[in-house]
Write a protein that holds these residues in place. Structure first.
Motif, PDB file in Angstrom:
ATOM      1  N   PRO A 281       0.839  -1.197   0.000  1.00 19.73           N
ATOM      2  CA  PRO A 281       0.000   0.000   0.000  1.00 19.73           C
ATOM      3  C   PRO A 281       0.876   1.249   0.000  1.00 19.73           C
ATOM      4  O   PRO A 281       1.881   1.301   0.704  1.00 19.73           O
ATOM      5  CB  PRO A 281      -0.770  -0.097   1.323  1.00 19.73           C
ATOM      6  N   VAL A 282       0.492   2.219  -0.803  1.00 21.59           N
ATOM      7  CA  VAL A 282       1.319   3.419  -0.958  1.00 21.59           C
ATOM      8  C   VAL A 282       0.452   4.668  -0.839  1.00 21.59           C
ATOM      9  O   VAL A 282      -0.520   4.822  -1.573  1.00 21.59           O
ATOM     10  CB  VAL A 282       2.003   3.426  -2.348  1.00 21.59           C
TER      11      VAL A 282
ATOM     12  N   GLU B 118       4.261   8.344  -0.809  1.00 20.68           N
ATOM     13  CA  GLU B 118       5.547   7.774  -0.377  1.00 20.68           C
ATOM     14  C   GLU B 118       6.670   8.063  -1.373  1.00 20.68           C
ATOM     15  O   GLU B 118       7.582   7.260  -1.530  1.00 20.68           O
ATOM     16  CB  GLU B 118       5.411   6.254  -0.169  1.00 20.68           C
TER      17      GLU B 118
ATOM     18  N   ASP C 132      -2.886   4.553  -3.034  1.00 21.90           N
ATOM     19  CA  ASP C 132      -4.111   4.898  -2.312  1.00 21.90           C
ATOM     20  C   ASP C 132      -4.393   6.407  -2.429  1.00 21.90           C
ATOM     21  O   ASP C 132      -4.446   7.110  -1.436  1.00 21.90           O
ATOM     22  CB  ASP C 132      -3.926   4.485  -0.843  1.00 21.90           C
TER      23      ASP C 132
ATOM     24  N   GLY D 176      -7.829   4.585   2.251  1.00 23.43           N
ATOM     25  CA  GLY D 176      -7.288   4.097   3.530  1.00 23.43           C
ATOM     26  C   GLY D 176      -6.497   2.806   3.384  1.00 23.43           C
ATOM     27  O   GLY D 176      -6.729   1.998   2.483  1.00 23.43           O
ATOM     28  N   HIS D 177      -5.579   2.648   4.292  1.00 25.21           N
ATOM     29  CA  HIS D 177      -4.623   1.546   4.281  1.00 25.21           C
ATOM     30  C   HIS D 177      -5.282   0.169   4.193  1.00 25.21           C
ATOM     31  O   HIS D 177      -4.911  -0.662   3.367  1.00 25.21           O
ATOM     32  CB  HIS D 177      -3.796   1.685   5.575  1.00 25.21           C
TER      33      HIS D 177
ATOM     34  N   ASP E 160       4.571  -2.852   4.213  1.00 24.15           N
ATOM     35  CA  ASP E 160       4.514  -1.392   4.098  1.00 24.15           C
ATOM     36  C   ASP E 160       5.623  -0.890   3.186  1.00 24.15           C
ATOM     37  O   ASP E 160       6.680  -1.505   3.083  1.00 24.15           O
ATOM     38  CB  ASP E 160       4.688  -0.729   5.469  1.00 24.15           C
ATOM     39  N   ALA E 161       5.381   0.267   2.581  1.00 23.33           N
ATOM     40  CA  ALA E 161       6.350   0.819   1.633  1.00 23.33           C
ATOM     41  C   ALA E 161       7.477   1.574   2.315  1.00 23.33           C
ATOM     42  O   ALA E 161       8.489   1.876   1.705  1.00 23.33           O
ATOM     43  CB  ALA E 161       5.638   1.756   0.661  1.00 23.33           C
TER      44      ALA E 161
ATOM     45  N   GLN F  93       9.738   0.080   7.112  1.00 24.12           N
ATOM     46  CA  GLN F  93       9.688  -0.289   8.536  1.00 24.12           C
ATOM     47  C   GLN F  93       9.583  -1.805   8.672  1.00 24.12           C
ATOM     48  O   GLN F  93       9.973  -2.364   9.691  1.00 24.12           O
ATOM     49  CB  GLN F  93       8.509   0.382   9.226  1.00 24.12           C
TER      50      GLN F  93
ATOM     51  N   LYS G 147       2.278   5.570  21.795  1.00 20.91           N
ATOM     52  CA  LYS G 147       1.785   4.567  20.840  1.00 20.91           C
ATOM     53  C   LYS G 147       1.894   3.157  21.430  1.00 20.91           C
ATOM     54  O   LYS G 147       0.987   2.339  21.279  1.00 20.91           O
ATOM     55  CB  LYS G 147       2.571   4.671  19.527  1.00 20.91           C
TER      56      LYS G 147
ATOM     57  N   ARG H 210      11.847  -4.030  13.714  1.00 21.11           N
ATOM     58  CA  ARG H 210      11.068  -2.925  13.142  1.00 21.11           C
ATOM     59  C   ARG H 210      11.929  -1.687  13.204  1.00 21.11           C
ATOM     60  O   ARG H 210      12.290  -1.215  14.280  1.00 21.11           O
ATOM     61  CB  ARG H 210       9.803  -2.746  13.960  1.00 21.11           C
TER      62      ARG H 210
ATOM     63  N   ARG I 150      11.061   4.576  10.024  1.00 18.08           N
ATOM     64  CA  ARG I 150      10.629   4.899   8.674  1.00 18.08           C
ATOM     65  C   ARG I 150      11.828   5.418   7.888  1.00 18.08           C
ATOM     66  O   ARG I 150      12.595   6.216   8.401  1.00 18.08           O
ATOM     67  CB  ARG I 150       9.571   5.984   8.820  1.00 18.08           C
TER      68      ARG I 150
ATOM     69  N   THR J 102       4.718   9.620   9.068  1.00 20.48           N
ATOM     70  CA  THR J 102       3.683   8.599   9.166  1.00 20.48           C
ATOM     71  C   THR J 102       2.406   9.044   8.453  1.00 20.48           C
ATOM     72  O   THR J 102       2.041  10.217   8.478  1.00 20.48           O
ATOM     73  CB  THR J 102       3.371   8.251  10.629  1.00 20.48           C
ATOM     74  N   LYS J 103       1.734   8.097   7.831  1.00 21.01           N
ATOM     75  CA  LYS J 103       0.462   8.383   7.176  1.00 21.01           C
ATOM     76  C   LYS J 103      -0.679   7.919   8.087  1.00 21.01           C
ATOM     77  O   LYS J 103      -1.812   7.787   7.681  1.00 21.01           O
ATOM     78  CB  LYS J 103       0.389   7.675   5.816  1.00 21.01           C
ATOM     79  N   TYR J 104      -0.313   7.593   9.341  1.00 24.05           N
ATOM     80  CA  TYR J 104      -1.283   7.145  10.323  1.00 24.05           C
ATOM     81  C   TYR J 104      -1.306   8.098  11.505  1.00 24.05           C
ATOM     82  O   TYR J 104      -0.824   7.770  12.580  1.00 24.05           O
ATOM     83  CB  TYR J 104      -0.933   5.739  10.831  1.00 24.05           C
TER      84      TYR J 104
ATOM     85  N   LYS K 147      -6.556   8.614  12.541  1.00 22.04           N
ATOM     86  CA  LYS K 147      -6.715   7.402  11.730  1.00 22.04           C
ATOM     87  C   LYS K 147      -6.500   6.149  12.563  1.00 22.04           C
ATOM     88  O   LYS K 147      -7.154   5.121  12.377  1.00 22.04           O
ATOM     89  CB  LYS K 147      -5.694   7.406  10.587  1.00 22.04           C
TER      90      LYS K 147
HETATM   91  N1  UDP Z   1      -1.017   3.967   3.770  1.00 25.09           N
HETATM   92  C1  UDP Z   1      -2.028   3.890   2.802  1.00 25.09           C
HETATM   93  N2  UDP Z   1      -3.152   4.659   2.947  1.00 25.09           N
HETATM   94  C2  UDP Z   1      -3.344   5.498   4.006  1.00 25.09           C
HETATM   95  C3  UDP Z   1      -2.333   5.541   5.014  1.00 25.09           C
HETATM   96  C4  UDP Z   1      -1.196   4.753   4.864  1.00 25.09           C
HETATM   97  O1  UDP Z   1      -1.893   3.142   1.825  1.00 25.09           O
HETATM   98  O2  UDP Z   1      -4.368   6.172   4.063  1.00 25.09           O
HETATM   99  C5  UDP Z   1       0.199   3.135   3.605  1.00 25.09           C
HETATM  100  C6  UDP Z   1       1.528   3.875   3.745  1.00 25.09           C
HETATM  101  O3  UDP Z   1       1.949   4.405   2.511  1.00 25.09           O
HETATM  102  C7  UDP Z   1       2.455   2.785   4.240  1.00 25.09           C
HETATM  103  C8  UDP Z   1       1.546   1.911   5.067  1.00 25.09           C
HETATM  104  O4  UDP Z   1       0.200   2.201   4.651  1.00 25.09           O
HETATM  105  O5  UDP Z   1       2.989   2.004   3.185  1.00 25.09           O
HETATM  106  C9  UDP Z   1       1.686   2.155   6.560  1.00 25.09           C
HETATM  107  O6  UDP Z   1       1.516   3.545   6.846  1.00 25.09           O
HETATM  108  P1  UDP Z   1       2.522   4.309   7.809  1.00 25.09           P
HETATM  109  O7  UDP Z   1       3.906   3.792   7.640  1.00 25.09           O
HETATM  110  O8  UDP Z   1       2.351   5.770   7.572  1.00 25.09           O
HETATM  111  O9  UDP Z   1       1.949   3.902   9.228  1.00 25.09           O
HETATM  112  P2  UDP Z   1       2.810   3.658  10.577  1.00 25.09           P
HETATM  113  O10 UDP Z   1       3.914   2.728  10.225  1.00 25.09           O
HETATM  114  O11 UDP Z   1       3.296   5.008  10.965  1.00 25.09           O
HETATM  115  O12 UDP Z   1       1.804   3.075  11.518  1.00 25.09           O
END
Ligand code: UDP
Ligand code: MG
Length: 323
Positions: free
Chosen positions: A14-15, A18, A49, A79-80, A100-101, A104, A138, A203, A206, A211-213, A217
């Motif tokens: 999922p991207v 990025e 996405d 959304g993811h 994940d892209a 991580q 977190k 882990r 990044r 973060t996209k979260y 979200k």
């Molecule tokens: N992502 C997505 N849609 C969204 C939010 C996140 O496809 O609305 C993807 C993001 O590109 C990444 C993966 O989901 O590849 C995990 O997101 P992120 O690393 O930001 O989350 P975290 O690791 O901070 O929980």
């Protein structure tokens, strides 16, 4: 358990915005995949996405260079969890890895997931060795959430496992048959059963970008997790109602005894008449009723959304797919 002699491996990524990590991610993933032996091939499915940075352009270039790369482009951000779903819908592999892209989840862990799959496990999830890269906040909220899911959702989610995992074709097919809209992917892949195991992996931070979260979200994901596996919040109404009505019954007795039998305006320091106690009781009950109504509304709203049966996602374009 039947694994074909030369299985196909799909990798779903999922991207969302990025651009800063995609080149490096592809480089590392490609290096890992080309060392894998005994496969008939690999495919990499990027699910864009609704990115509004340069991600789409980078992905379309990758498709030109490498014909095992495929891209699903959403018409907007869905959304993811929905992006993962779209990837699983389009993956052809006998095993599908979700990753994940942002690097991580290190691609170098994939061969270990595959080894477990060859040992006969149908779901192999990555378990973070440590959560040091996460903030205290977190880590704590995650811990609480997992405890809550265990208690009210009857879902013993492995601690410290995210969505990074390998799914056997059988599991993917079952997952695809689940039509629900508010999806909590890691919960669903546990709920389906099958032989499951975890693999420890480091882990890391990044690689780039942010973060996209964000917290909002994250909260939505947690709430989707709770509501899709548990009715407990609805039951809160019954418990609160029982507690409140028992208390007010006792209070009523108190007031009657004080006022009519002892003819006191006060009993044990508690006024037996006056609007103070009345206001407290009324406001408290009103609050409880609103909370409970709100919770029922949440479930009702979700039911409505499911009933509408809109598609889970809308594709603008499919690039690199044969059909
Ligand atoms: N992502 C997505 N849609 C969204 C939010 C996140 O496809 O609305 C993807 C993001 O590109 C990444 C993966 O989901 O590849 C995990 O997101 P992120 O690393 O930001 O989350 P975290 O690791 O901070 O929980
Ligand atoms: Mg991340």
């Amino acid at each position: 358990m039947t694994i074909p002699d030369r299985p196909l491996l799909s990798v779903v990524v999922p991207v969302y915005n990025e651009e800063a990590v995609l080149h490096e991610f592809y480089k590392r993933l490609h290096a890992v995949l080309k060392e894998l032996r005994g496969l008939s091939g690999t495919e990499i499915i990027f699910v864009d996405d609704g990115s509004h940075d340069g991600s789409a352009k980078i992905l379309s270039e990758l498709v030109q260079w490498d014909k095992s790369v495929k891209v699903l482009q959403f018409s907007r951000n869905f959304g993811h969890q929905i992006a993962l779903t779209a990837g699983l819908d389009h993956a052809k592999g006998d095993a599908v890895v979700v990753i994940d892209a942002d690097l991580q989840d290190p691609p170098e862990t994939i061969p270990r997931l595959l080894n477990k799959w060859r040992d006969g496990y149908e779901v192999v999830y990555g378990v973070r060795e440590s959560r040091e890269t996460d903030t205290w906040f977190k880590r704590t909220t995650a811990r609480l959430f997992y405890a809550l899911m265990r208690k009210i959702g009857n879902l013993d989610l492995p601690m410290d496992a995210g969505d990074f995992r390998l799914l056997d074709r059988k599991v993917v097919e079952v997952f695809r048959s689940l039509g629900e809209r508010h999806r909590f992917v890691r919960g669903l892949t546990l709920w389906v059963g099958f032989r499951q195991t975890g693999v420890l992996y480091p882990r890391t931070e990044r690689f780039a970008g942010s973060t996209k979260y964000p917290f909002g979200k994250m909260l939505k994901l947690a709430w989707d997790g709770v509501t899709s596996f548990s009715f407990a919040p609805l039951r809160v109404a019954i418990y609160l109602g029982l507690i409140v009505s028992s208390l007010s019954f006792l209070l009523g007795l108190f007031v009657i005894i004080g006022r009519f039998f002892l003819n006191q305006t006060e009993l044990l320091g508690f006024p037996t008449h006056g609007w103070g106690s009345l206001m407290v009781a009324v406001l408290f009950l009103a609050g409880v009723q609103l909370i409970v109504l709100g919770m029922m509304g949440e479930y009702l709203g979700r039911t409505y959304e499911e009933v509408k049966r809109r598609p889970l996602y809308i594709l603008r374009e499919k690039i690199g797919f044969d059909d």
